[in-house]
Write a protein that holds these residues in place. Structure first.
Motif, PDB file in Angstrom:
ATOM      1  N   GLN A 154      15.023  42.063  -1.183  1.00  0.00           N
ATOM      2  CA  GLN A 154      13.869  42.654  -0.555  1.00  0.00           C
ATOM      3  C   GLN A 154      14.221  44.251  -0.005  1.00  0.00           C
ATOM      4  O   GLN A 154      15.819  43.867   0.831  1.00  0.00           O
ATOM      5  CB  GLN A 154      13.467  41.379   0.994  1.00  0.00           C
ATOM      6  CG  GLN A 154      13.876  39.681   0.122  1.00  0.00           C
ATOM      7  CD  GLN A 154      13.457  38.332   1.420  1.00  0.00           C
ATOM      8  OE1 GLN A 154      13.877  39.224   2.443  1.00  0.00           O
ATOM      9  NE2 GLN A 154      13.002  37.479   1.404  1.00  0.00           N
ATOM     10  N   PRO A 155      13.361  44.140   0.510  1.00  0.00           N
ATOM     11  CA  PRO A 155      13.309  45.354   1.067  1.00  0.00           C
ATOM     12  C   PRO A 155      13.214  45.312   2.671  1.00  0.00           C
ATOM     13  O   PRO A 155      13.180  44.551   3.057  1.00  0.00           O
ATOM     14  CB  PRO A 155      11.757  46.282   0.755  1.00  0.00           C
ATOM     15  CG  PRO A 155      11.043  45.016   1.087  1.00  0.00           C
ATOM     16  CD  PRO A 155      11.909  43.596   0.074  1.00  0.00           C
ATOM     17  N   ASP A 156      14.364  46.935   3.140  1.00  0.00           N
ATOM     18  CA  ASP A 156      14.461  46.507   4.424  1.00  0.00           C
ATOM     19  C   ASP A 156      12.842  46.402   5.278  1.00  0.00           C
ATOM     20  O   ASP A 156      13.041  45.796   6.529  1.00  0.00           O
ATOM     21  CB  ASP A 156      14.866  47.396   4.482  1.00  0.00           C
ATOM     22  CG  ASP A 156      16.127  47.744   3.556  1.00  0.00           C
ATOM     23  OD1 ASP A 156      17.233  47.134   3.799  1.00  0.00           O
ATOM     24  OD2 ASP A 156      17.469  48.569   4.033  1.00  0.00           O
ATOM     25  N   SER A 157      11.827  46.740   4.779  1.00  0.00           N
ATOM     26  CA  SER A 157      11.296  46.610   5.769  1.00  0.00           C
ATOM     27  C   SER A 157      10.916  45.512   5.729  1.00  0.00           C
ATOM     28  O   SER A 157       9.474  45.077   6.448  1.00  0.00           O
ATOM     29  CB  SER A 157       9.860  48.205   5.266  1.00  0.00           C
ATOM     30  OG  SER A 157       9.550  46.890   3.866  1.00  0.00           O
ATOM     31  N   ILE A 158      10.930  44.459   5.113  1.00  0.00           N
ATOM     32  CA  ILE A 158      10.053  42.906   4.525  1.00  0.00           C
ATOM     33  C   ILE A 158      10.465  42.566   6.520  1.00  0.00           C
ATOM     34  O   ILE A 158       8.892  41.310   6.701  1.00  0.00           O
ATOM     35  CB  ILE A 158      11.017  42.030   4.525  1.00  0.00           C
ATOM     36  CG1 ILE A 158       9.812  40.815   3.647  1.00  0.00           C
ATOM     37  CG2 ILE A 158      11.662  41.503   4.628  1.00  0.00           C
ATOM     38  CD1 ILE A 158      10.249  40.231   2.155  1.00  0.00           C
TER      39      ILE A 158
END
Length: 610
Positions: A154-158
């Motif tokens: 998952q991206p850090d921004s999720i």
């Protein structure tokens, strides 16, 4: 009276099918105006179990981490007892699912189609309708669970992405927030309570649901929360007991699970006094009743929005114009009607209904007189030129009475200079008429719809003006030439007679042509030329109006109409080649208008039946 929630469900499905929903838009839409219930909670808070308990079916994907990766708009429809249960997805119209395990798989597959086989999330919702005799009419939006950290893949921004998605739904004033919190965790750390408090600080739109009550540590209970003492909301908290993982693994029937839930609350001493408003069955009925009550209160606002939107859609459709006719006759008729609309606008400019025609009068009233006044006859009436022409006109012998041929040559050479202002007036009016063509083209709404026809009409009109200008120039210059070819005799007869008209043989012919005599000739010629200028000042505008302005009003597109009659269907079609984006826009608007009119009729009928 049709159930209000069923009616709203129907309208919401239609809105979604047309893309007329506001999940990702700040603009108000019919979807936004319709109340709905958004289910909010942290990961593993029991959201899925609550929804399945309300529906009475296992149909949601399960697993660790983020399982719900797209919003799920779930519409429940109560059908007659004994009818077979089934589900339908909006992206699979006319396909009925009777196996709810297949429903779960389709949710997973549709999520993967949008996000790929990753742990990414998407704000594009999945729309699922379930028809069953065991449900209440209800619309629920299941949102991805709030999380605090991103996991592998998952991206850090999720974390922020999920929160933003949830907020985009629950910030809307017509959204009812169903906040799911597990009882075996401190309520102060509840993700659902935290985010709902941010967007609904007074708790007016929030309904609290407490899950996992049966999993609390021994010696503890959730009575203070359920009675509203720990955290008060406008609506009473509802406690539910979900199936355990062991029950799920054993495929324990939902009916049995609901019965076990009722038994738990009625037999547990701490919750016995609250049992009448606990459990998933009570939650579903309470939500349905509350949603219907909210919908009733919102009907005036919904009606107002629909009326306003219908008016806006009708205006935009009118601006886009009618769709293209299919047959050759229809196409020709459409083109002729558009041309007539353009022609009418053009005439309105000339007649003063619209601005622009007044500039033509300015040419006649100011520009032409000023040009005539600026004419300098110094060269033609200079002493040397007068002497030269008079002498040449006498030939080998001097004139006996008056230098008539000299007068004629002087007058003709002077009058010729008037051709310049005459031509300039014709060209000035032509430029104004051409400018009005461009204005009329831009003001003809129907021509905006068809770029090809717009160019052709503009070119045809300008070509006609060119022909009219040529004819006008010929006619106007003929007026000047006529003045040159025939002099007004009365003007000269009224002049004072020369006392020496008989001549004096004792004087040389060159003595007769002294400066005083020549000046007198120049003055006479100038006086005659001024008289002609005064006359032409009136006749030149008449010629121009007759040949250009009046003709433009009468037959601007006549030549184009003749050409149209000779065109083949393919050529006519090319003139009506519309911008594909405009065609798509019109089709979409027409569908939206049909939706809003249908919604208006149905909501009005419900409102009148109240």
């Amino acid at each position: 009276m049709e159930n209000l929630i069923s009616l709203v469900n129907k309208i919401q499905r239609a809105c979604t099918a047309l893309g007329d929903h506001g999940e990702a838009s700040a603009l108000p839409t019919l979807w936004d105006s319709l109340p709905a219930i958004a289910v909010v909670g942290g990961q593993s808070s029991g959201k899925s179990s609550v929804l399945e308990s309300v529906v009475g079916k296992d149909f949601l994907p399960r697993g660790s981490g983020i399982v719900t990766r797209r919003p799920l708009v779930l519409q429940l429809h109560k059908i007659a007892e004994g009818s077979r249960e089934y589900a339908e997805f909006l992206h699979l119209p006319r396909k009925r699912f009777t196996d709810f395990a297949a429903v779960r798989k389709e949710i997973q597959d549709e999520t993967d189609r949008e996000t790929g086989r990753t742990k990414q999330i998407s704000s594009v919702p999945i729309h699922l309708s379930i028809y069953s005799p065991n449900v209440v009419n209800l619309t629920l939006i299941d949102l991805p669970g709030l999380t605090k950290v991103a996991v592998e893949g998952q991206p850090d921004s999720i974390v922020q992405d999920i929160e933003n998605m949830v907020r985009s739904y629950i910030e809307k004033p017509n959204c009812i927030i169903l906040a799911i919190s597990p009882a075996n965790q401190d309520l102060a750390t509840s993700d659902a309570i935290k985010i709902s408090r941010d967007v609904d600080p007074t708790g007016e739109r929030t309904i609290g649901v407490l899950t996992k009550i049966d999993l609390m540590d021994r010696g503890t209970d959730a009575v203070d929360i359920l009675e509203g003492k720990s955290y008060r909301l406008k609506f009473p908290w509802v406690g539910v007991v979900n199936r355990s993982q062991a029950d799920i693994n054993k495929n324990v029937d939902m009916i049995a699970a609901r019965r076990r839930e009722r038994d738990y609350f009625s037999s547990t001493p701490e919750y016995k006094h609250l049992a009448h408003r606990m459990g998933s069955e009570h939650l579903a009925k309470m939500l349905s009743k509350h949603l219907e009550m909210v919908i009733k209160s919102k009907i005036p606002g919904i009606q107002s929005l629909i009326s306003k939107t219908i008016s806006e859609l009708e205006s935009e459709l009118a601006r886009l114009g009618k769709p293209i006719a299919a047959d050759a006759g229809g196409k020709l008729y459409s083109i002729m009607e558009i041309c007539r609309a353009f022609d009418q606008i053009y005439k309105e400019h000339l007649d003063g209904v619209r601005p622009g025609g007044d500039k033509i009068y300015n040419v006649f009233d100011n520009q032409l007189p000023a040009a005539l006044k600026r004419l300098q006859f110094d060269k033609q009436l200079a002493m040397e030129n007068i002497r030269k022409l008079i002498t040449e006109a006498d030939g080998y012998q001097p004139h006996l009475i008056a230098p008539e041929q000299g007068y004629r040559r002087l007058i003709e050479s002077t009058l010729v200079t008037i051709r310049g202002p005459a031509e300039a007036a014709v060209d000035a009016v032509h430029a104004l008429l051409k400018d009005l063509v461009h204005k009329a083209v831009s003001e003809t709404l129907e021509l905006r719809q068809y770029p090809g026809l717009r160019v052709e009409v503009g070119n045809a009109a300008c070509d006609s003006l060119e022909r009219m200008r040529d004819e006008s120039k010929k006619a106007t210059l003929k007026l000047v030439d006529m003045e040159c070819s025939y002099l007004t005799v009365d003007f000269f007869r009224k002049l004072p007679q020369d006392v020496e008209k008989g001549g004096n043989p004792s004087h040389s012919i060159f003595d007769r042509y002294n400066d005083s005599y020549l000046r007198r000739i120049g003055t006479t010629v100038l006086s005659y030329v001024n008289m002609v200028c005064s006359s032409l000042r009136n006749s030149i505008p008449k010629s121009i109006v007759y040949c250009q302005v009046r003709e433009a009003k009468r037959s601007l597109l006549d030549h184009f109409f003749t050409e149209l009659g000779k065109m083949e269907t393919k050529r006519l079609s090319s003139l009506l080649n519309e911008d594909p984006a405009v065609m798509e826009r019109r089709t979409a608007l027409a569908k939206r208008l049909e939706l809003y009119r249908s919604a208006q009729a149905e909501i009005d009928s419900v409102a009148w039946a109240k």
